[in-house]
Design a protein around this motif. Structure first.
Motif: not given
Length: 224
Positions: A27-34, A113-119, A199-207, A212-215
């Motif tokens: 619940g802490d405020k942060e600046v996300s990687n995206a 909603m990240p794609g790795n937890i939704t689909f 995209p909200i991140a670099d598609n050249n990396t797995a991370e 980028n895979r998100r809803v």
């Protein structure tokens, strides 16, 4: 809906000055990687253009139907900020520990909603483990019923543009259908796919691809 006001808030967000996000686990405020790169919800600017192209008369009639079905039957009026503040607080409570990011942008709320937890990879069927999270979202949407709910699907750049566009649309529609079947008024729901174009991140990396895979579910207040 006041699209001009909404557009200005998006510009502010993309300038990386006012889009606060919170760690869903603490619940802490942060600046996300995206946000460090282009801002979570960078596709919202395109979303605004999408909504702006809707027929104004159709939008007005739809909003009237939503408000007629809503508790109280009237627009939010001057209390938009408080209404969205209360809704945001309830979403943070319900989604804590879920992996979903709650991003506030002016009077709008974005659920990322990240794609790795939704689909599962390459699929448009919602992962069974994620259904309880969507049920938590449904509880809040039913309580705060004077908002438009725009479900936007996004993909990474793997595969063809056409395939990614189709997959993003199918995923957005899957989430929208689930919300509708769970009792969210169909008039409130709008599903759109942006494929690999926002995209909200670099598609050249797995991370980056994983980000980028998100809803994204964007909640927009219906006010006079």
């Amino acid at each position: 809906m006041k699209l001009t006001t909404l557009s200005l808030s998006v510009i502010t967000c993309l300038a990386l000055t006012s889009c606060a996000t919170y760690d869903p686990y603490t619940g802490d405020k942060e600046v996300s990687n995206a946000t460090k790169g282009a801002g979570i919800g960078a596709g919202v600017a395109t979303l605004i253009a999408y909504l702006a192209n809707k027929d104004e008369d159709d939008v007005r009639k739809r909003n009237q139907r939503i408000l007629k079905a809503a508790a109280g039957g009237a627009a939010i009026g001057g209390g938009v900020g408080y209404y969205m503040d209360t809704q945001e607080a309830e979403l943070r409570k319900q989604l804590r520990g879920s992996g979903v990011s709650v991003v506030r942008d002016g009077d709008n709320i974005n659920l990322v909603m990240p794609g790795n937890i939704t689909f599962n990879s390459g699929k448009s069927d919602i992962a069974p483990s994620f259904l309880s999270v969507l049920d938590s979202v449904v509880l809040v949407l039913k309580e705060f019923d004077k908002t438009l709910v725009v479900v936007a699907g996004h993909t990474d750049s793997s595969g063809s543009t056409a395939l990614n566009q189709n997959l993003s649309e199918q995923r957005a529609q899957s989430v929208s259908n689930y919300l509708s079947n769970a009792g969210v008024l169909a008039d409130r729901l709008d599903a759109v796919g942006f494929g690999e174009l926002q995209p909200i991140a670099d598609n050249n990396t797995a991370e980056g691809k994983e980000l980028n895979r998100r809803v994204e579910i964007t909640l927009l207040p219906i006010a006079q």
